[in-house]
Enzyme design. Structure first.
Site, short mmCIF file in Angstrom:
data_model
loop_
_atom_site.label_atom_id
_atom_site.label_comp_id
_atom_site.label_asym_id
_atom_site.label_seq_id
_atom_site.Cartn_x
_atom_site.Cartn_y
_atom_site.Cartn_z
N ASP A 98 -7.09 4.40 -4.48
CA ASP A 98 -7.69 4.27 -3.14
C ASP A 98 -8.32 5.64 -2.87
OD1 ASP A 98 -7.73 2.28 -0.69
OD2 ASP A 98 -7.33 4.23 0.19
N LYS A 132 0.87 -1.19 0.00
CA LYS A 132 0.00 0.00 0.00
C LYS A 132 0.90 1.23 0.00
CE LYS A 132 -4.41 1.05 0.24
NZ LYS A 132 -5.58 0.24 -0.18
P1 NDP Z 1 -12.92 7.94 -2.71
O1 NDP Z 1 -11.85 8.93 -2.49
O2 NDP Z 1 -13.48 7.73 -4.06
O3 NDP Z 1 -14.15 8.25 -1.75
C1 NDP Z 1 -14.00 8.29 -0.36
C2 NDP Z 1 -15.32 8.72 0.25
O4 NDP Z 1 -15.23 8.60 1.66
C3 NDP Z 1 -15.64 10.18 -0.03
O5 NDP Z 1 -17.03 10.33 -0.06
C4 NDP Z 1 -15.04 10.88 1.18
O6 NDP Z 1 -15.62 12.12 1.47
C5 NDP Z 1 -15.30 9.90 2.27
N1 NDP Z 1 -14.23 10.01 3.26
C6 NDP Z 1 -12.94 9.80 3.07
N2 NDP Z 1 -12.22 10.05 4.18
C7 NDP Z 1 -13.10 10.41 5.09
C8 NDP Z 1 -12.98 10.78 6.42
N3 NDP Z 1 -11.79 10.84 7.05
N4 NDP Z 1 -14.11 11.08 7.07
C9 NDP Z 1 -15.30 11.02 6.45
N5 NDP Z 1 -15.48 10.69 5.17
C10 NDP Z 1 -14.39 10.38 4.50
O7 NDP Z 1 -12.36 6.55 -2.12
P2 NDP Z 1 -12.88 5.08 -2.38
O8 NDP Z 1 -14.34 5.06 -2.55
O9 NDP Z 1 -12.01 4.48 -3.40
O10 NDP Z 1 -12.48 4.39 -0.98
C11 NDP Z 1 -13.38 4.28 0.10
C12 NDP Z 1 -12.93 3.18 1.03
O11 NDP Z 1 -12.89 1.94 0.32
C13 NDP Z 1 -11.53 3.34 1.62
O12 NDP Z 1 -11.50 2.76 2.90
C14 NDP Z 1 -10.66 2.50 0.68
O13 NDP Z 1 -9.47 2.09 1.30
C15 NDP Z 1 -11.61 1.34 0.42
N6 NDP Z 1 -11.36 0.54 -0.77
C16 NDP Z 1 -11.27 1.11 -2.01
C17 NDP Z 1 -11.08 0.33 -3.11
C18 NDP Z 1 -11.05 0.89 -4.49
O14 NDP Z 1 -10.95 0.09 -5.43
N7 NDP Z 1 -11.16 2.19 -4.68
C19 NDP Z 1 -10.91 -1.13 -2.99
C20 NDP Z 1 -11.10 -1.63 -1.67
C21 NDP Z 1 -11.29 -0.82 -0.61
P3 NDP Z 1 -14.86 13.47 1.03
O15 NDP Z 1 -14.92 13.50 -0.46
O16 NDP Z 1 -15.60 14.56 1.69
O17 NDP Z 1 -13.45 13.32 1.55
O1 2IT Z 2 -7.95 -1.42 -0.69
C1 2IT Z 2 -7.87 -1.91 -1.83
O2 2IT Z 2 -8.00 -3.12 -2.02
C2 2IT Z 2 -7.67 -1.01 -2.95
N1 2IT Z 2 -7.60 0.20 -2.77
C3 2IT Z 2 -7.52 -1.57 -4.34
C4 2IT Z 2 -6.11 -2.03 -4.58
C5 2IT Z 2 -5.80 -2.46 -5.99
O3 2IT Z 2 -4.62 -2.78 -6.21
O4 2IT Z 2 -6.67 -2.50 -6.85
#
Ligand code: NDP
Ligand code: 2IT
Length: 444
Positions: free
Chosen positions: A166, A126
C-alpha cells in the site's frame, strides 16, 4: 431511530477520534439503507451491522529497530483482521507517518466490500505502521521490516491472513518482509502478495491497480456512450497506482496531463512522460521537482492544485480526502465527465455528492481500484498450484474482473432504483455476498 442510524451512532461513540473510520462506515451504511430496510427484522436479530462494523481482531504492537547511527527507534505496528466471512483476511500494509488505528480500520473496512466485489475468495484486512520509509537507507528499511515481521508473523499465513503493499510499501519492503517470515517460520508459502517475480510474485501485480482502474473507467465511459481515446486526464499521486494508471491511459489513447506528490504537482501539456516518471519515482526515489529536467515544457507547482486543471476525466490516486468540495466544483466548472478513484476514499462525501448531483460519472475506489487486490488473489492461486501464469493470462483475467465489477455494481444500483449511482451499487453488491456468508455461518 432506523437500524442504520443506530449503528452509525454506536460506531462514532465507541470509536472516538477515528474520523476516517466514521467516514467510511457512514458512506457504506448510508448506501445500504434500501437493503437493510428490506431485511431489517432479520438483520437486527442477527446483529449483522454491529458485527460487520467491528473487526474480528485488531493487533497493535511495538516495532523497535536500530537506525544507521546506532540509535534505537520505536514505531507502532498494526494489523486489523476485519472480516473473514468469504476468505482469509487480505489487504495491504501502509507505511506512512500519518498511520494510526482509525486509518487502518477505515482501510480494512473498505477492503471487506472491495474484496467481495472482485468475486474472489478473500476477506478484509489492513495493516501498517507510522514508520516513514522516505529518506531511510535500504538497511534501515530492512531493519524496520524485519522487526515488524518478527511480531506480525505470529498472526498471518497463506490460509489465514495475506498482507501486501500500500502507500510506502513496495517491492523492496515486501521482499524484506517475506525473507523474515520465511526465516522465522521456515515456511515457503504465499503469505504476502506483490512478491518479486523470482520468488513467487505474479506478473501484472505491479501494474494491476492502475491498469484495473483504467479498465473499469473505460467500461463505465463506454456504457455511457463515451470513448476514452482522445480524452484529457488529470491524475494525482506519483506512486504505484498513479504511474500504471498513466501508462494504461496513454495506451488507450488518452492524454494524462498531471501527477503530484506530497510536496507539489506537475502539469505537462504534452502528456506525462511515464518512462521519466518511473525513473524519478521507482529508481531514484526522488521528488517531482526533477521532472522538469526531463521535460522542459512542463510546469512544477508547490502545494496542491491538480484539480484546477481542465480535464475530461479525473483519477485521484494518492491518498484519502484529497479531492474536496471546492475541487469538485472546479472539476464540474471545467466540464469534467468522470471521476474514478484509484486511491482509497480520496473524495470527501460532500465532494462525491456534488459530482453526482452534477451528472459526473463517479466510480468509487472499492470498485475502481480493486484490480490490485484481485491480482493479489490471482497471485495466491498461482502460489497454491505452484505455477506461474503468463502476463497475457493474468492481464486478461484482470480485464474480465474489472468489467464484471462494473456490471455488478451497475446492476445492483438498478435493482434498488438508483440507476447510475455507482457508489450505492458498489456498496450493495459488495455487502450482499458478505452478509449472506455471515448469516450462513451462524453467530461467529
Ligand atoms: P505509493 O506509496 O506508491 O504512492 C503514494 C503517492 O501518493 C505518492 O506520490 C505520495 O507522495 C502521494 N501521497 C501519499 N500520501 C500523501 C499525502 N498524505 N498527501 C499527499 N500526497 C500523498 O502508494 P500507492 O500508489 O500504492 O497508493 C496510492 C493510493 O492507492 C492509496 O490510497 C492506496 O491505499 C491505494 N491503493 C493502492 C493499491 C496498491 O496495489 N498499491 C491498491 C488499491 C488502492 P509522496 O511520495 O510525496 O508521499
Ligand atoms: O487497498 C488495496 O486494495 C491494496 N493496497 C492492495 C491489497 C492487496 O492485498 O493486494
Amino acid at each position: 431511530m432506523s437500524y442504520v442510524d443506530e449503528v452509525i451512532e454506536q460506531v462514532v461513540a465507541q470509536n472516538p477520534a477515528e474520523p476516517e473510520f466514521h467516514q467510511a462506515v457512514k458512506e457504506v451504511l448510508e448506501s445500504l439503507r434500501p437493503v437493510v430496510e428490506a431485511n431489517e427484522e432479520r438483520y437486527r436479530r442477527e446483529a449483522l451491522l454491529e458485527r460487520i462494523v467491528n473487526p474480528e481482531r485488531q493487533l497493535k504492537f511495538r516495532v523497535p529497530w536500530v537506525d544507521d547511527k546506532g540509535q534505537v527507534r520505536v514505531n507502532t505496528g498494526y494489523r486489523v483482521q476485519f472480516n473473514s466471512a468469504i476468505g482469509p483476511y487480505k489487504g495491504g500494509l501502509r507505511l506512512h507517518p500519518s498511520v494510526n488505528l482509525g486509518i487502518i480500520k477505515f482501510l480494512g473496512f473498505e477492503q471487506i466490500f472491495k474484496n467481495s466485489l472482485t468475486g474472489l475468495p478473500i476477506g478484509g484486512g489492513k495493516g501498517g505502521s507510522d514508520f516513514d520509509p522516505k529518506g531511510k537507507s535500504d538497511r534501515e528499511v530492512m531493519a524496520f521490516c524485519q522487526s515488524f515481521m518478527t511480531e506480525l508473523c505470529k498472526y498471518i499465513g497463506a490460509d489465514t491472513d495475506v498482507p501486501a503493499g500500500d502507500i510506502g510499501t513496495g517491492a523492496r519492503e515486501i521482499g524484506y518482509l517475506f525473507g523474515q517470515y520465511k526465516r522465522i517460520k521456515g515456511l515457503y508459502e504465499g503469505v504476502l502478495t506483490g512478491k518479486g517475480l523470482t520468488y513467487g510474485g505474479s506478473l501484472v501485480r505491479t501494474e494491476a491497480t492502475g491498469y484495473g482502474l483504467l479498465y473499469l473507467t473505460k467500461e463505465m465511459l463506454a456504457c455511457n456512450g463515451i470513448d476514452i481515446a482522445g480524452k484529457t486526464i488529470a491524475i494525482s499521486g506519483a506512486g504505484n497506482v498513479a504511474i500504471y494508471a498513466a501508462q494504461k491511459a496513454e495506451q488507450m489513447g488518452a492524454k494524462v496531463v498531471t501527477v503530484s506528490d506530497s510536496t507539489g504537482w506537475v502539469y505537462d501539456p504534452d502528456g506525462i512522460d511515464v518512462a521519466a516518471l518511473k525513473e524519478i519515482k521507482e529508481v531514484k526515489r526522488a521528488r517531482l521537482t526533477e521532472y522538469k529536467n526531463y521535460r522542459p515544457n512542463s510546469e512544477y507547482h508547490e502545494g496542491r492544485g491538480v484539480w484546477s486543471v481542465k480535464c475530461d476525466i479525473a483519477l485521484p490516486c494518492a491518498t484519502q480526502n484529497e479531492l474536496l468540495l471546492e475541487d469538485a466544483k472546479q472539476l464540474v466548472a471545467n466540464g469534467c465527465l468522470a471521476v474514478a478513484e484509484g486511491a482509497n476514499m480520496p473524495t470527501t462525501m460532500d465532494a462525491t455528492e456534488y459530482l453526482q448531483a452534477n451528472k459526473v460519472l463517479f466510480a468509487p475506489g472499492k470498485a475502481a481500484n480493486a484490480g490490485g487486490v484481485a491480482t493479489s488473489a490471482l497471485e495466491m492461486s498461482q502460489n497454491s498450484e505452484r505455477l506461474s501464469w503468463t502476463f497475457q493470462e493474468v492481464d486478461a483475467k484482470l480485464q474480465d474482473i474489472m468489467v464484471n465489477i462494473f456490471h455488478n455494481l451497475d446492476d445492483a444500483a438498478k435493482r434498488y432504483g438508483f440507476e447510475g449511482n455507482y457508489v450505492v451499487g458498489a456498496n450493495i453488491a459488495g455487502f450482499e455476498k458478505v452478509a449472506e456468508a455471515m448469516l450462513a455461518q451462524g453467530v461467529v
